[in-house]
Enzyme design. Structure first.
Site, PDB file in Angstrom:
ATOM      1  N   GLU A 124       0.730  -1.295  -0.059  1.00  0.00           N
ATOM      2  CA  GLU A 124      -0.125  -0.049  -0.001  1.00  0.00           C
ATOM      3  C   GLU A 124       0.779   1.260  -0.179  1.00  0.00           C
ATOM      4  O   GLU A 124       0.293   2.239  -0.611  1.00  0.00           O
ATOM      5  CB  GLU A 124      -0.902   0.198   1.161  1.00  0.00           C
ATOM      6  CG  GLU A 124      -2.082  -0.896   1.102  1.00  0.00           C
ATOM      7  CD  GLU A 124      -1.797  -2.481   1.798  1.00  0.00           C
ATOM      8  OE1 GLU A 124      -2.683  -3.150   1.863  1.00  0.00           O
ATOM      9  OE2 GLU A 124      -0.450  -2.506   2.140  1.00  0.00           O
ATOM     10  N   PHE A 186     -11.822  -7.213  13.629  1.00  0.00           N
ATOM     11  CA  PHE A 186     -10.598  -7.696  12.740  1.00  0.00           C
ATOM     12  C   PHE A 186     -10.344  -6.561  11.651  1.00  0.00           C
ATOM     13  O   PHE A 186     -11.159  -6.274  11.124  1.00  0.00           O
ATOM     14  CB  PHE A 186     -10.909  -8.861  12.066  1.00  0.00           C
ATOM     15  CG  PHE A 186      -9.918  -9.494  11.041  1.00  0.00           C
ATOM     16  CD1 PHE A 186      -8.596  -9.884  11.683  1.00  0.00           C
ATOM     17  CD2 PHE A 186      -9.955  -9.565   9.804  1.00  0.00           C
ATOM     18  CE1 PHE A 186      -7.533 -10.378  10.820  1.00  0.00           C
ATOM     19  CE2 PHE A 186      -9.119 -10.042   8.959  1.00  0.00           C
ATOM     20  CZ  PHE A 186      -7.803 -10.306   9.389  1.00  0.00           C
ATOM     21  N   GLN A 187      -9.063  -6.138  11.650  1.00  0.00           N
ATOM     22  CA  GLN A 187      -8.560  -5.246  10.541  1.00  0.00           C
ATOM     23  C   GLN A 187      -9.268  -3.890  10.809  1.00  0.00           C
ATOM     24  O   GLN A 187      -9.508  -2.973   9.763  1.00  0.00           O
ATOM     25  CB  GLN A 187      -8.467  -5.754   9.315  1.00  0.00           C
ATOM     26  CG  GLN A 187      -7.564  -6.577   9.050  1.00  0.00           C
ATOM     27  CD  GLN A 187      -7.342  -7.230   7.514  1.00  0.00           C
ATOM     28  OE1 GLN A 187      -8.377  -6.966   6.771  1.00  0.00           O
ATOM     29  NE2 GLN A 187      -6.409  -7.608   7.333  1.00  0.00           N
ATOM     30  N   LYS A 236     -17.693  -1.232   4.826  1.00  0.00           N
ATOM     31  CA  LYS A 236     -18.032  -2.441   3.735  1.00  0.00           C
ATOM     32  C   LYS A 236     -19.673  -2.309   3.501  1.00  0.00           C
ATOM     33  O   LYS A 236     -20.098  -2.741   2.572  1.00  0.00           O
ATOM     34  CB  LYS A 236     -17.445  -3.726   4.212  1.00  0.00           C
ATOM     35  CG  LYS A 236     -17.746  -4.796   3.238  1.00  0.00           C
ATOM     36  CD  LYS A 236     -16.850  -5.931   3.652  1.00  0.00           C
ATOM     37  CE  LYS A 236     -16.979  -7.081   2.263  1.00  0.00           C
ATOM     38  NZ  LYS A 236     -16.057  -8.213   2.714  1.00  0.00           N
ATOM     39  N   MET A 550      23.633   9.807   3.708  1.00  0.00           N
ATOM     40  CA  MET A 550      23.616  11.059   4.412  1.00  0.00           C
ATOM     41  C   MET A 550      24.009  11.051   6.020  1.00  0.00           C
ATOM     42  O   MET A 550      24.792  11.790   6.390  1.00  0.00           O
ATOM     43  CB  MET A 550      22.376  11.613   4.097  1.00  0.00           C
ATOM     44  CG  MET A 550      22.195  13.120   4.554  1.00  0.00           C
ATOM     45  SD  MET A 550      23.324  14.095   3.570  1.00  0.00           S
ATOM     46  CE  MET A 550      22.510  14.482   2.005  1.00  0.00           C
TER      47      MET A 550
END
Length: 650
Positions: A124, A186-187, A236, A550
């Protein structure tokens, strides 16, 4: 309903009528995330038609262009199909979307679209950085989609990056069903809360009928005024719910619209011209806010002969190859760009925010100069450096107004800054950008210079973050806006490869090169799979020094070269290049080669550019190189470092 901070409808005139103003209503507080805004004609979607009227409480109706819907007008359809059609009506052709349980309804709807194509990232974060690359290189809003929970949180770095660099982005996330919100399902993550301070605005859609309005508002917010990211979180069950969409809804943004800057005050523009005429040593300090005003900026320089110093974000707004270009200023800017600001008596700050990496010690920055600041975000004016004259509005319109005054008064003004430019040319001769060569080793600066030569300075360049990023800013000569894609404000490693994907999708005929470092490259190396599957002709020039370059440079300069976890190779076998980047490319079916000697570099780069499709060139460079010039953090121009590298003890 959609949960937003706006609850009342209003009307407004065309956004282009609400540009520059030096004053705002003192009763209306201005916050970083409720920005004064405009929408330039260049960026305004062609289907957006807004009736001209005064600011009232009447609702705004955004009429979209005619769409050949897959559904009859009164046919119920899923919320996910309404969402996809809303995106189509906004002119979206590409999205960068990774599916999951809470977003799979959206993906099913995308398969039913004949207009929108999904470029499937492998992470993602790769998707949101690709959407940024798409937006940065095209000026159009980028769109990314992720599922709930970890999918949504993986977008966080990209959203923060887009906010800091003012990139138009619409991020859409799936969410658990409404009845499960707040139950630690969940999630489930409260992504609206997580991203509240790193988005320009965000929505949690709680009513399927709000989808058309919310999408219209999101694109308007993302692309108007100071652009930025907007997030839409859709449960959803909303995606699955059947509804007949109303495409003629009013947008509800009264607070946002009330802060739109007005037309530039001509008296202020006259005052700026007067300051220019009284000046002996003026300099332009231009930033990312000038990317849409390149033509007007070049005309202004043509009329005045004022030299131009650019920020990291502003590179390309004025051609680096022009005699009046001082290239980049700031911590790793050219000596002559920083000299010009230090000695100037008039600093014209256009589309900039006086970032700490530009100013260093604020009290010493442009301490001899009167300051003119033009910016579309009133929160930036006076935030770090107090201007003598300020215009809150669109730089494009302000420059048009100034140019008109200059053209009308050309003979009377008789501007001549030749002696000032001669002084700066002497500085260019004394302190050119340069580098040293040690034996057969390839100086990274040389590699970028050769790439610039072989591409004639016309490639779209993306980078990761670190030394290679600064060298790419210094040694590639950008000719036009939107040619340079880099994570400026956030400094997000792993940006270069996915940003190149977005640029290649938006500009299919362009040469796109990711100049990357080994540390940044490996952070999103999985996107090689996307490049191969999409057969995107992205060239990757990997400057591989086996170190976090760096940070190593700072260790050399300020920590007695004590290495604190900055070696990225295999400590048990330092003579071997580790990891073998060619194997990553091979695993994804991408041609690759390695070059370690200077005499072989030109031929290897030419082969990379000539090979059809994607290509990775692993360029082995010494880790002792330092990015110079360098003004230490918090330092002033007098503290500039121009010599030395990791071969010397400090």
């Amino acid at each position: 309903m959609a949960a937003t901070s706006s609850s009342q409808a209003t009307t407004f005139t065309k956004p282009s009528s609400f540009l520059s103003s030096s004053t705002t209503n003192p009763s209306l507080p201005i916050y970083r995330f409720t920005l004064p805004t405009t929408q330039s004609h260049r960026n305004k979607p062609p289907h957006l038609h807004i009736t001209k009227s005064a600011l009232t409480s009447q609702p705004i109706t955004i009429k979209t262009h005619q769409q050949n819907s897959r559904f009859s007008p009164d046919e119920p359809r899923k919320g996910s199909d309404i969402l996809v059609e809303a995106l189509e009506r906004e002119g979206v052709k590409h999205v960068f979307a990774y599916p999951g349980g809470a977003s799979m309804e959206i993906h099913q709807a995308l398969t039913r679209s004949n207009i929108i194509r999904n470029i499937l990232p492998r992470h993602e974060q790769g998707g949101v950085f690709a959407a940024e690359g798409y937006a940065r290189s095209s000026g159009l809003p980028g769109v990314c989609i992720a599922t709930s929970g970890p999918g949504a949180t993986n977008l966080v770095s990209g959203l923060a990056d887009a906010l800091l660099d003012s990139v138009p982005l619409v991020a859409i996330t799936g969410q658990v069903p409404r009845r499960m919100i707040g139950t630690d399902a969940f999630q489930e993550t409260p992504i609206v809360e997580v991203t509240r301070s790193i988005t320009k605005h965000n929505y949690l859609v709680l009513d399927v009928d709000d989808i058309p309005r919310v999408v219209s508002e999101a694109f308007f917010l993302a692309t108007s005024g100071r652009p930025g990211p907007v997030l839409i979180d859709i449960p959803k069950d909303i995606q699955q719910q059947l509804a007949v969409p109303n495409w003629n809804q009013s947008i509800k943004l009264p607070g946002y619209l009330s802060r739109l800057p007005k037309t530039p005050d001509e008296a202020l523009l006259e005052q700026i011209v007067r300051l220019i005429s009284e000046s002996k040593k003026p300099v332009l300090y231009v930033g990312g806010g000038c990317l849409n005003s390149s033509e007007e900026l070049r005309r202004f320089v043509e009329l005045t002969g004022i030299p131009v110093a650019s920020t990291l974000m502003g590179l390309g707004a004025f051609p680096c190859t022009d005699d009046l270009s001082l290239q980049m200023l700031g911590m790793h800017g050219t000596v002559y760009a920083n000299y010009s600001v230090d000695k100037s008596d008039l600093l014209l700050a256009f589309g900039v925010r006086f970032d700490d990496r530009v100013t260093g010690k604020l009290e010493s920055f442009a301490s001899r100069a009167k300051i003119v600041h033009i910016d579309i975000d009133s929160a930036e004016i006076g935030k770090n450096k107090q201007p003598h004259v300020s215009v809150c509005g669109d730089v494009k319109l302000a420059l048009k107004g100034i140019n008109k005054i200059l053209e009308n008064k050309a003979e009377k003004l008789n501007l001549d800054f030749s002696s000032w430019n001669d002084e700066l040319n002497d500085q260019k001769k004394k302190f050119p950008l340069t580098f040293k060569t040690f034996g057969e080793a390839i100086p990274p600066q040389y590699a970028i210079s050769v790439l610039d030569e072989l591409t004639n300075g016309n490639a779209i360049i993306s980078t990761g973050v670190g030394q290679h990023q600064m060298w790419a800013a210094q040694f590639y000569k950008y000719k036009r806006p939107r040619q340079w894609l880099t994570s400026g404000g956030l400094g997000a490693m792993g940006f270069g490869l996915p940003a190149a994907i977005g640029a290649a999708v938006a500009n299919p005929d362009a040469v796109v090169v990711d100049i990357d470092g080994d540390g940044s490259f490996i952070m999103n190396v999985q996107e090689l799979a996307t490049i191969r599957v999409e057969n995107l002709p992205i060239k990757i020039m990997l400057l591989n020094n086996q170190h976090l370059g760096m940070v190593v440079q700072w260790e050399d300069r300020f920590y007695k070269a004590n290495r604190a976890h900055t070696y990225l190779g295999d400590p048990s076998n330092e003579s071997e290049i580790f990891p073998n980047m060619l194997k990553f490319a091979e695993a994804c079916g991408i041609p690759a080669a390695r070059v370690s000697r200077k005499e072989d570099l030109r031929g290897a780069l030419q082969k990379m550019l000539d090979t059809p499709g994607p290509y990775l060139l692993d360029v082995i460079v010494p880790h002792q190189e330092h990015v110079l010039p360098m003004i230490p953090s918090g330092g002033a121009f007098k503290d500039v470092i121009t010599e030395g590298d990791g071969r010397i003890k400090y």
